[in-house]
Design a protein around this motif. Structure first.
Motif, PDB file in Angstrom:
ATOM      1  N   ILE A 286      42.099  35.606  49.454  1.00  0.00           N
ATOM      2  CA  ILE A 286      40.689  35.377  49.775  1.00  0.00           C
ATOM      3  C   ILE A 286      40.495  35.764  51.227  1.00  0.00           C
ATOM      4  O   ILE A 286      41.465  35.923  51.967  1.00  0.00           O
TER       5      ILE A 286
ATOM      6  N   GLU B 134      32.480  39.155  51.731  1.00  0.00           N
ATOM      7  CA  GLU B 134      33.430  38.068  51.534  1.00  0.00           C
ATOM      8  C   GLU B 134      34.332  38.425  50.344  1.00  0.00           C
ATOM      9  O   GLU B 134      33.824  38.901  49.331  1.00  0.00           O
TER      10      GLU B 134
ATOM     11  N   THR C  80      35.729  37.070  47.445  1.00  0.00           N
ATOM     12  CA  THR C  80      35.641  35.835  46.658  1.00  0.00           C
ATOM     13  C   THR C  80      36.837  35.697  45.718  1.00  0.00           C
ATOM     14  O   THR C  80      37.156  34.601  45.287  1.00  0.00           O
ATOM     15  N   GLY C  81      37.500  36.812  45.454  1.00  0.00           N
ATOM     16  CA  GLY C  81      38.716  36.730  44.655  1.00  0.00           C
ATOM     17  C   GLY C  81      39.435  38.056  44.597  1.00  0.00           C
ATOM     18  O   GLY C  81      38.812  39.098  44.374  1.00  0.00           O
TER      19      GLY C  81
ATOM     20  N   THR D 235      36.795  40.915  43.760  1.00  0.00           N
ATOM     21  CA  THR D 235      35.363  40.615  43.708  1.00  0.00           C
ATOM     22  C   THR D 235      34.942  40.264  45.125  1.00  0.00           C
ATOM     23  O   THR D 235      35.621  39.498  45.819  1.00  0.00           O
TER      24      THR D 235
ATOM     25  N   SER E  50      31.448  39.461  47.836  1.00  0.00           N
ATOM     26  CA  SER E  50      30.033  39.087  47.830  1.00  0.00           C
ATOM     27  C   SER E  50      29.385  39.491  49.143  1.00  0.00           C
ATOM     28  O   SER E  50      30.023  39.488  50.199  1.00  0.00           O
TER      29      SER E  50
ATOM     30  N   GLY F 216      24.921  36.771  48.490  1.00  0.00           N
ATOM     31  CA  GLY F 216      25.719  36.194  47.415  1.00  0.00           C
ATOM     32  C   GLY F 216      25.834  37.091  46.197  1.00  0.00           C
ATOM     33  O   GLY F 216      26.350  36.678  45.164  1.00  0.00           O
TER      34      GLY F 216
ATOM     35  N   ALA G  50      27.453  39.961  43.991  1.00  0.00           N
ATOM     36  CA  ALA G  50      28.858  40.345  43.851  1.00  0.00           C
ATOM     37  C   ALA G  50      29.039  41.817  43.484  1.00  0.00           C
ATOM     38  O   ALA G  50      28.211  42.408  42.792  1.00  0.00           O
TER      39      ALA G  50
END
Ligand code: ZN
Length: 143
Positions: free
Chosen positions: A44, A72, A74-75, A94, A96, A100, A102
């Motif tokens: 992350i 970001e 996220t995964g 993934t 973002s 927010g 994705a």
């Protein structure tokens, strides 16, 4: 028919990558430096920009795209195996944006780390090796 092996957890690495590095290359370097050739990886964090791809199943080639903004992570999930005798990190990610929303895909070189915390589980067991797969055109595992 699925083809699979049973493996055992041998070692675990946890750490962070350097700011400004290439995400895929840095993760691959950790594997090379520690002789990791079989395992799983997750991370992350955040990137300055991203370069991902999607496999075009009809054309049998990867199509690359870039997202030129801070994102970001996220995964990130992936695995480690050998291709042509060298460790290969196969990772999907993934990301973002500031709203927010994705984005996702197969992680490609050209994704620049802002900050990244990773975990690598190293497995002991029969080595998995990638080789050309006729059915898909992809470098898949051969047992
Ligand atoms: Zn992939």
């Amino acid at each position: 028919m699925a083809i699979y092996n049973e493996v055992q957890l041998q070692r675990i690495f946890i750490g962070k990558l350097k700011h400004g590095g290439d995400l895929l290359e840095e993760l691959t370097s950790v594997c090379e430096q520690n002789g990791i050739s079989l395992g799983r990886i997750e991370a992350i964090g955040a990137v300055k920009k991203a370069r991902l791809c999607i496999y075009n199943q009809q054309a049998r080639k990867y199509e690359f795209f870039e997202i030129e903004e801070p994102l970001e992570i996220t995964g990130l999930f992936g695995n480690i195996s050998l291709r042509d005798g060298k460790p290969v990190v196969h990772a999907h990610i993934t990301l973002s944006d500031a709203h927010g929303r994705a984005y996702g895909g197969h992680l490609a070189p050209g994704t620049v780390v802002f900050a990244c915390e990773f975990t690598i589980d190293v497995y002991k067991g029969q080595q998995l090796r990638r080789a050309y797969d006729e059915e898909t055109g992809l470098p898949l595992w051969k047992m």
